[in-house]
Design an enzyme around this catalytic site. Sequence first.
Site, mmCIF file in Angstrom:
data_model
loop_
_atom_site.group_PDB
_atom_site.id
_atom_site.type_symbol
_atom_site.label_atom_id
_atom_site.label_comp_id
_atom_site.label_asym_id
_atom_site.label_seq_id
_atom_site.Cartn_x
_atom_site.Cartn_y
_atom_site.Cartn_z
ATOM 1 N N TRP A 1 0.876 -1.182 0.000
ATOM 2 C CA TRP A 1 0.000 0.000 0.000
ATOM 3 C C TRP A 1 0.913 1.232 0.000
ATOM 4 C CZ3 TRP A 1 -1.770 2.774 4.845
ATOM 5 C CH2 TRP A 1 -2.780 3.694 4.570
ATOM 6 N N LYS B 1 -13.291 -0.384 5.822
ATOM 7 C CA LYS B 1 -13.856 -1.210 4.749
ATOM 8 C C LYS B 1 -14.911 -2.169 5.283
ATOM 9 C CE LYS B 1 -9.972 0.324 2.959
ATOM 10 N NZ LYS B 1 -9.635 1.121 1.815
ATOM 11 N N ASP C 1 -0.850 -5.340 9.600
ATOM 12 C CA ASP C 1 -1.783 -4.320 9.144
ATOM 13 C C ASP C 1 -3.034 -5.033 8.642
ATOM 14 O OD1 ASP C 1 -3.027 -2.118 8.137
ATOM 15 O OD2 ASP C 1 -1.603 -1.730 6.532
HETATM 16 C C1 LIG Z 1 -3.026 -2.113 3.491
HETATM 17 C C2 LIG Z 1 -3.766 -0.961 4.057
HETATM 18 N N1 LIG Z 1 -3.457 -0.537 5.281
HETATM 19 C C3 LIG Z 1 -4.096 0.482 5.862
HETATM 20 C C4 LIG Z 1 -5.096 1.146 5.198
HETATM 21 C C5 LIG Z 1 -5.717 2.271 5.971
HETATM 22 O O1 LIG Z 1 -6.991 2.607 5.741
HETATM 23 P P1 LIG Z 1 -7.799 3.493 6.773
HETATM 24 O O2 LIG Z 1 -6.844 4.446 7.405
HETATM 25 O O3 LIG Z 1 -8.824 4.162 5.959
HETATM 26 O O4 LIG Z 1 -8.350 2.537 7.761
HETATM 27 C C6 LIG Z 1 -5.449 0.767 3.903
HETATM 28 C C7 LIG Z 1 -6.466 1.490 3.146
HETATM 29 O O5 LIG Z 1 -6.595 1.462 1.971
HETATM 30 C C8 LIG Z 1 -4.773 -0.327 3.330
HETATM 31 O O6 LIG Z 1 -5.067 -0.761 2.119
#
Ligand SMILES: Cc1ncc(COP(=O)(O)O)c(C=O)c1O
Length: 420
Positions: free
Chosen positions: A141, A259, A223
């Site tokens: 990511w 999500k 994560d």
């Molecule tokens: C691998 C990964 N980690 C963390 C996140 C963090 O998302 P959020 O801060 O919206 O929970 C995302 C969002 O796309 C992700 O794909």
Amino acid sequence: MRDLSPTSSIFGTIPEAPPDAILGLNTQYRSDPSPNKVNLGVGAYRTADGQPYVLPVVRRVEQALADDPSTTHEYLPQDGLKEFCNLSASLILGAHSPAFADRRSVTVQALSGTGALRVGFTFVARFLSPQTAVYIPKPSWSNHKNVVVQSGLPPAKEYRYFDYGTGAVDINGMVEDLTAAPAGSIVVLHGCAHNPTGADPSHEQWERVLQVVQEGGLVPFFDNAYQGFASGSLEEDAWSVRRFVDAGIDMLVGQSYAKNMGLYGERVGALTVVSSEGGNNEAILSQLKAIIRAMYSNPPKHGAMVAAAILGHAGMFAEWEEELRKMADRIRDMRQKLRGALVKNGTPGNWDHIVNQIGMFSFTGLTAAQVELMKNKYHIYMTSNGRISMAGLTEDTVEYVADAMKDAVVSLKKGVIHNM
Ligand SMILES: Cc1ncc(COP(=O)(O)O)c(C=O)c1O
């Protein structure tokens, strides 16, 4: 003396930051006037009609909170809503985790998954060492690199993760690179539904990763942004994290409800620090609270109350699981339809990886040049590494997208996955 004339602001020479690899796409998409435009960039679930989705169970809890005269907007403590933290830790570690029995875990509420990473890496920089090496998968990511550096750590190093030849995890490369990492390094692991590749290690492959982590004295940072989205099962998607906890590893665990509960903008998440031995929970919690106090003082309340209500009520929890399964099914259905449309329109290459990958994304294998063509000629937006959000596709757009992909592949030749 400093020139104080109105034209020479002290901020006047600040250079413009490059656009964010993912969020920048949204801006471009919004300003595109084409009626045919399709946004496959950002990982947010969309209904079969392409609309944002509020889970019915979330809507009901919000209504109940609004109607309840005892609902207030008082501050939460730095570590957030206690009930939410406990329930969230149970969701990822399992209600009967040995980490609870031995008091080896500490959980704080975080500003979604990104916030969990940010607080976690700041904690690492302060209490492991500001020189701690962080290893992230290649590719990963795109925001991982940013968060690591902004937390005061050296730029992240990458370990091999994806085999472009097979479209699967390059487990030998991963193990080799992690074996070479110095003891005490942080290794970022996507708990499930790896973003952007959609390729996860099998249970056997996780065992090999666990062995390297154990033997090399590495510290995993799991994560988990997609629990429930990979397999449709919250339990199955927590397998990797639970396996490492059972093995007694010191580690950090980030969670996001963006999500899986559709609470994107409410910023609901959690950070858990799991120790191999109990006994220091109060000190760890106090330091996490001190970090949070200086960063944003305390987290927002609304989303955490919604999530806690659902996590803590058997009936609503079951309803949520059903909703999750439906979302995961729609994504799987879109994978089949996109692959089907590519086969039907005769796009050269093998597109099986689209149905074999899991999670919200498909790593199509399109090159940056092909992605550009898709955007400029067809107004279809995706990240430059060829990642598309399957949830952004609908019955109405899937053939249009497949035809554009055919054009891109035929006119610009090979993609990056070898069998294309
Ligand atoms: C691998 C990964 N980690 C963390 C996140 C963090 O998302 P959020 O801060 O919206 O929970 C995302 C969002 O796309 C992700 O794909």
